[in-house]
Design a protein around this motif. Structure first.
Motif, PDB file in Angstrom:
ATOM      1  N   UNK A 101      30.303  18.465  -0.378  1.00 17.43           N
ATOM      2  CA  UNK A 101      30.834  19.818  -0.385  1.00 17.43           C
ATOM      3  C   UNK A 101      31.352  20.325   0.959  1.00 17.43           C
ATOM      4  N   UNK A 102      31.045  19.600   2.039  1.00 20.82           N
ATOM      5  CA  UNK A 102      31.520  20.015   3.354  1.00 20.82           C
ATOM      6  C   UNK A 102      31.748  18.770   4.225  1.00 20.82           C
ATOM      7  N   UNK A 103      32.647  17.884   3.797  1.00 23.48           N
ATOM      8  CA  UNK A 103      32.821  16.602   4.493  1.00 23.48           C
ATOM      9  C   UNK A 103      33.340  16.727   5.924  1.00 23.48           C
ATOM     10  N   UNK A 104      33.881  17.865   6.300  1.00 23.43           N
ATOM     11  CA  UNK A 104      34.379  18.058   7.654  1.00 23.43           C
ATOM     12  C   UNK A 104      33.358  18.743   8.568  1.00 23.43           C
ATOM     13  N   UNK A 105      32.144  18.915   8.081  1.00 27.95           N
ATOM     14  CA  UNK A 105      31.098  19.576   8.859  1.00 27.95           C
ATOM     15  C   UNK A 105      30.780  18.772  10.120  1.00 27.95           C
ATOM     16  N   UNK A 106      30.554  19.494  11.211  1.00 25.94           N
ATOM     17  CA  UNK A 106      30.164  18.844  12.467  1.00 25.94           C
ATOM     18  C   UNK A 106      28.833  18.097  12.340  1.00 25.94           C
ATOM     19  N   UNK A 107      28.013  18.517  11.409  1.00 27.82           N
ATOM     20  CA  UNK A 107      26.715  17.867  11.195  1.00 27.82           C
ATOM     21  C   UNK A 107      26.920  16.387  10.886  1.00 27.82           C
ATOM     22  N   UNK A 108      27.990  16.046  10.233  1.00 32.15           N
ATOM     23  CA  UNK A 108      28.241  14.663   9.813  1.00 32.15           C
ATOM     24  C   UNK A 108      28.879  13.798  10.899  1.00 32.15           C
ATOM     25  N   UNK A 109      29.345  14.414  11.970  1.00 26.71           N
ATOM     26  CA  UNK A 109      30.031  13.623  12.995  1.00 26.71           C
ATOM     27  C   UNK A 109      29.496  13.815  14.415  1.00 26.71           C
ATOM     28  N   UNK A 110      28.719  14.835  14.635  1.00 28.18           N
ATOM     29  CA  UNK A 110      28.228  15.134  15.980  1.00 28.18           C
ATOM     30  C   UNK A 110      26.710  14.949  16.022  1.00 28.18           C
ATOM     31  N   UNK A 111      26.262  14.022  16.861  1.00 26.83           N
ATOM     32  CA  UNK A 111      24.837  13.690  16.900  1.00 26.83           C
ATOM     33  C   UNK A 111      23.971  14.892  17.251  1.00 26.83           C
ATOM     34  N   UNK A 112      24.359  15.673  18.230  1.00 31.79           N
ATOM     35  CA  UNK A 112      23.564  16.828  18.653  1.00 31.79           C
ATOM     36  C   UNK A 112      23.427  17.843  17.515  1.00 31.79           C
ATOM     37  N   UNK A 113      24.524  18.116  16.842  1.00 30.60           N
ATOM     38  CA  UNK A 113      24.513  19.077  15.739  1.00 30.60           C
ATOM     39  C   UNK A 113      23.671  18.528  14.584  1.00 30.60           C
ATOM     40  N   UNK A 114      23.835  17.237  14.292  1.00 27.64           N
ATOM     41  CA  UNK A 114      23.047  16.587  13.244  1.00 27.64           C
ATOM     42  C   UNK A 114      21.550  16.671  13.545  1.00 27.64           C
ATOM     43  N   UNK A 115      21.182  16.308  14.771  1.00 29.08           N
ATOM     44  CA  UNK A 115      19.766  16.318  15.158  1.00 29.08           C
ATOM     45  C   UNK A 115      19.191  17.731  15.077  1.00 29.08           C
ATOM     46  N   UNK A 116      19.948  18.710  15.532  1.00 30.80           N
ATOM     47  CA  UNK A 116      19.476  20.094  15.475  1.00 30.80           C
ATOM     48  C   UNK A 116      19.329  20.560  14.026  1.00 30.80           C
ATOM     49  N   UNK A 117      20.309  20.270  13.204  1.00 27.56           N
ATOM     50  CA  UNK A 117      20.291  20.681  11.791  1.00 27.56           C
ATOM     51  C   UNK A 117      19.083  20.099  11.053  1.00 27.56           C
ATOM     52  N   UNK A 118      18.893  18.800  11.186  1.00 29.32           N
ATOM     53  CA  UNK A 118      17.833  18.147  10.423  1.00 29.32           C
ATOM     54  C   UNK A 118      16.454  18.391  11.023  1.00 29.32           C
ATOM     55  N   UNK A 119      16.378  18.553  12.315  1.00 28.74           N
ATOM     56  CA  UNK A 119      15.083  18.882  12.931  1.00 28.74           C
ATOM     57  C   UNK A 119      14.642  20.286  12.543  1.00 28.74           C
ATOM     58  N   UNK A 120      15.570  21.210  12.546  1.00 31.54           N
ATOM     59  CA  UNK A 120      15.194  22.585  12.210  1.00 31.54           C
ATOM     60  C   UNK A 120      14.841  22.742  10.741  1.00 31.54           C
ATOM     61  N   UNK A 121      15.469  21.972   9.873  1.00 30.06           N
ATOM     62  CA  UNK A 121      15.197  22.092   8.441  1.00 30.06           C
ATOM     63  C   UNK A 121      14.038  21.221   7.977  1.00 30.06           C
ATOM     64  N   UNK A 122      13.891  20.018   8.553  1.00 25.83           N
ATOM     65  CA  UNK A 122      12.945  19.053   8.003  1.00 25.83           C
ATOM     66  C   UNK A 122      11.955  18.489   9.014  1.00 25.83           C
ATOM     67  N   UNK A 123      12.048  18.923  10.263  1.00 23.35           N
ATOM     68  CA  UNK A 123      11.149  18.412  11.291  1.00 23.35           C
ATOM     69  C   UNK A 123       9.766  19.034  11.188  1.00 23.35           C
ATOM     70  N   UNK A 124       8.845  18.488  11.939  1.00 26.02           N
ATOM     71  CA  UNK A 124       7.486  19.011  11.970  1.00 26.02           C
ATOM     72  C   UNK A 124       7.514  20.341  12.709  1.00 26.02           C
ATOM     73  N   UNK A 125       6.954  21.359  12.085  1.00 28.28           N
ATOM     74  CA  UNK A 125       6.991  22.694  12.673  1.00 28.28           C
ATOM     75  C   UNK A 125       6.075  22.797  13.881  1.00 28.28           C
TER      76      UNK A 125
END
Length: 152
Positions: free
Chosen positions: A37-61
């Motif tokens: 649904x969002x193939x041009x999202x920076x989350x899919x191509x930028x490591x820093x954005x990906x790490x921040x996105x997935x850490x904030x949503x699924x990382x250990x609190x």
């Protein structure tokens, strides 16, 4: 991993693709939804954005709380060597910043019955390190006896 193979992971997007291979459950579903649904999202191509996105949503609190829970849930099994167990115990213990008395209590709670039975008969140890040394001796003796009586 990325530092070990810097040429392989030269474009930061390859880090994202590699890491995505290991996503599971809801994190994998989130990644798949982004692809669809969002193939041009920076989350899919930028490591820093990906790490921040997935850490904030699924990382250990709270890693300290997680370590404390892991420590209380850790149990030494009857077929486990104490030296193996204590490595796992220490790994979690270091994260808690507990004092020796608290670690001593957690260690007592994690021991199997055959060690607890002998500890009741042994002389009381005055230090946490002395307690670990005594458990090591008890466990070594247990395995020596076990090998004698189970040998053909």
């Amino acid at each position: 991993m990325f530092q070990a193979k810097p040429l392989t992971f030269q474009p930061k997007s390859s880090r994202v693709a590699f890491t995505a291979l290991y996503l599971q459950s809801i994190a994998f579903d989130h990644y798949t939804a982004l692809l669809w649904f969002n193939p041009n999202s920076l989350v899919l191509s930028n490591w820093q954005v990906f790490a921040q996105e997935f850490s904030s949503k699924f990382g250990v609190f709270d890693t300290v709380v997680e370590a404390k829970e892991n420590l209380f849930n850790l149990q030494m099994h009857n077929n486990e060597q104490f030296t193996t167990f204590i490595v796992h115990f220490k790994k979690e213990a270091y994260k808690t910043s507990w004092n020796y008395n608290a670690l001593w209590f957690a260690l007592c709670c994690a021991l199997p019955q055959h060690i607890e039975d002998i500890l009741c008969l042994a002389s009381k140890q005055l230090s946490y390190d002395g307690y670990k040394a005594l458990i090591t001796q008890i466990n070594q003796q247990y395995w020596e006896d076990h090998s004698k009586y189970s040998a053909p």
